[in-house]
Design a protein around this motif. Structure first.
Motif, mmCIF file in Angstrom:
data_model
loop_
_atom_site.group_PDB
_atom_site.id
_atom_site.type_symbol
_atom_site.label_atom_id
_atom_site.label_comp_id
_atom_site.label_asym_id
_atom_site.label_seq_id
_atom_site.Cartn_x
_atom_site.Cartn_y
_atom_site.Cartn_z
ATOM 1 N N SER A 78 12.425 -6.943 0.637
ATOM 2 C CA SER A 78 11.357 -6.058 0.423
ATOM 3 C C SER A 78 12.044 -4.721 0.894
ATOM 4 C CB SER A 78 10.216 -5.933 1.429
ATOM 5 O OG SER A 78 9.252 -4.637 1.218
ATOM 6 N N VAL A 79 12.220 -3.496 0.171
ATOM 7 C CA VAL A 79 12.654 -2.116 0.380
ATOM 8 C C VAL A 79 11.247 -1.189 0.756
ATOM 9 C CG1 VAL A 79 14.715 -2.323 -0.879
ATOM 10 C CG2 VAL A 79 12.977 -1.548 -1.975
ATOM 11 N N THR B 228 8.034 -3.654 -9.208
ATOM 12 C CA THR B 228 9.241 -3.221 -9.906
ATOM 13 C C THR B 228 10.252 -3.955 -9.174
ATOM 14 O OG1 THR B 228 8.224 -0.797 -10.092
ATOM 15 C CG2 THR B 228 10.619 -1.058 -10.246
ATOM 16 N N ILE B 229 10.993 -4.809 -10.159
ATOM 17 C CA ILE B 229 12.011 -5.792 -9.417
ATOM 18 C C ILE B 229 13.580 -5.383 -10.130
ATOM 19 C CG2 ILE B 229 12.728 -8.232 -9.810
ATOM 20 C CD1 ILE B 229 9.957 -8.165 -8.164
ATOM 21 N N ALA C 8 17.953 0.126 -5.187
ATOM 22 C CA ALA C 8 16.208 -0.188 -5.190
ATOM 23 C C ALA C 8 15.728 0.658 -4.153
ATOM 24 C CB ALA C 8 16.111 -1.751 -5.077
ATOM 25 N N PHE C 9 16.202 0.901 -3.080
ATOM 26 C CA PHE C 9 15.728 1.738 -2.030
ATOM 27 C C PHE C 9 15.723 3.232 -2.528
ATOM 28 C CE2 PHE C 9 16.656 4.249 1.735
ATOM 29 C CZ PHE C 9 15.382 4.118 2.479
ATOM 30 N N LYS D 15 4.824 -2.340 -6.030
ATOM 31 C CA LYS D 15 5.699 -2.681 -4.982
ATOM 32 C C LYS D 15 7.249 -2.889 -5.646
ATOM 33 C CE LYS D 15 6.964 -4.451 -1.083
ATOM 34 N NZ LYS D 15 7.261 -3.439 0.079
ATOM 35 N N MET D 16 8.223 -2.148 -4.821
ATOM 36 C CA MET D 16 9.566 -2.434 -5.319
ATOM 37 C C MET D 16 10.237 -3.601 -4.339
ATOM 38 S SD MET D 16 12.430 -1.284 -6.768
ATOM 39 C CE MET D 16 12.355 0.684 -7.123
ATOM 40 N N LEU D 17 10.778 -4.493 -5.309
ATOM 41 C CA LEU D 17 11.379 -5.665 -4.694
ATOM 42 C C LEU D 17 12.686 -5.794 -5.128
ATOM 43 C CD1 LEU D 17 8.114 -7.865 -4.925
ATOM 44 C CD2 LEU D 17 9.206 -7.341 -2.708
#
Length: 346
Positions: free
Chosen positions: A47-48, A308-309, A319-320, A331-333
């Motif tokens: 996770s970010v 959002t992968i 990604a972060f 969710k960003m992962l």
């Protein structure tokens, strides 16, 4: 006995303003065979999250800042691939806070086994079925005291927490839910997928004016992920006795100057408002209640979500940074590719 090479992302220097790739570094760590009571876990998703930006500063907060030269910790989910702890055998799906790495190894007590959900990705344990969903639930219930019929405003509504808040508010009886987002596509998604009654693009103009137009009869609850002009706008339109759950203030996370306060704080007094900040650690006792309700809602097909992968531990920083700029929906992962040695045993 087995060894493993772990790729990990560390904080190299404290960001000034917006973080850049130069603020991070990649390290390779070799793990020897686990000692008694330890397990080795191959992450599936990392996770970010916005709160991580605050921990990159060396300032007082609710948790210690990230240490320079150490791996950035945070939520992740993976599977035990080597075990020297009988309570977590090989193949067990586990949640943990060891953070930005493809492989981690530590005492079994630092991992929590979670059941598989047939037909669903393990990633959901990092958002709608996990801390993200719980954050939304706690903010609406324990903090804001949502009542049936309330009008709710959610800032940053297209993010992981915001998309959960809108749905849960409606499921708990909110009469009207209003959200803000940063693109026309996200605004449409809020009303078409996530049950928001109305949404607006905060980049289209003055937030105070847009919220006043969206809430002509005022708001009763404000779930704030943004702060700044969104908080000021909410103070303008609160009804008497309104309540705010202050979850985040992403508008100020990367500023280098002191942010001016709202010019309408007197409304807190004249309208008898309650504004309460919170972090989740103090409310984990509500997790069983949340899980029971969420399981029912999910089974009934009443919960939507977006992910959002980004693939590859080496792309975690990207990604972060993208998440901080609002490039994600939901969710960003970071997804970690399966390893060939996933079936290792000690």
């Amino acid at each position: 006995m087995s060894t493993a090479l772990s790729t990990q992302i560390q904080l190299a220097q404290r960001p000034v303003g917006w973080p850049t790739p130069d603020d991070f570094q990649t390290a390779e760590v070799v793990y020897e065979a686990p000692a008694t009571g330890e397990v080795r876990v191959r992450n599936e998703f990392v996770s970010v999250d916005p709160y991580m930006r605050g921990r990159m500063n060396d300032v007082r907060s609710y948790v210690p800042p990230f240490a320079l030269g150490e791996t950035i910790t945070g939520g992740a989910i993976g599977r035990v691939v080597v075990s020297a702890a009988p309570e977590l055998p090989v193949g067990t799906l586990v949640l943990h806070q060891h953070g930005w790495a493809d492989v981690v190894q530590a005492d079994a007590s630092t991992f929590r086994a979670v059941p598989e959900v047939p037909g669903l990705s393990s990633s959901l344990r990092l958002h709608i079925l996990g801390m993200t969903g719980l954050t939304a639930y706690v903010g609406l219930t324990a903090i804001a005291g949502l009542k049936p019929g309330d009008t709710v405003f959610v800032s940053g509504a297209a993010g992981a927490v915001g998309t959960a808040v809108g749905q849960i508010a409606k499921l708990l009886g909110a009469g009207r839910v209003i959200g803000s987002a940063g693109t026309p596509e996200k605004v449409a998604l809020l009303t078409e997928k996530y049950g928001y009654d109305v949404a607006f693009n905060y980049k289209d103009g003055d937030v105070r004016a847009q919220l006043a137009a969206a809430a002509p009869e005022g708001i009763d609850v404000f779930f704030d992920n943004v702060g700044g002009d969104h908080l000021e706008a909410a103070l303008d339109v609160f009804n008497d006795g309104g309540r705010a759950a202050l979850c985040g203030a992403i508008a100020g996370y990367n500023t280098t100057d002191r942010t001016p306060g709202p010019d309408n704080l007197a409304n807190i007094i004249t309208r008898a408002l309650t504004l309460k900040g919170f972090t989740l650690a103090a409310y984990l006792g509500l997790a069983p209640e949340f899980q029971e309700k969420m399981a029912t809602w999910f089974a009934e097909g009443r919960i939507a979500y977006d992910e959002t992968i980004v693939d590859g531990i080496e792309n975690t920083v990207d990604a972060f940074l993208d998440m901080m700029r609002g490039a994600n929906t939901g969710k960003m992962l970071v997804r970690i590719a399966p390893a060939e040695d996933a079936a290792e045993t000690a």
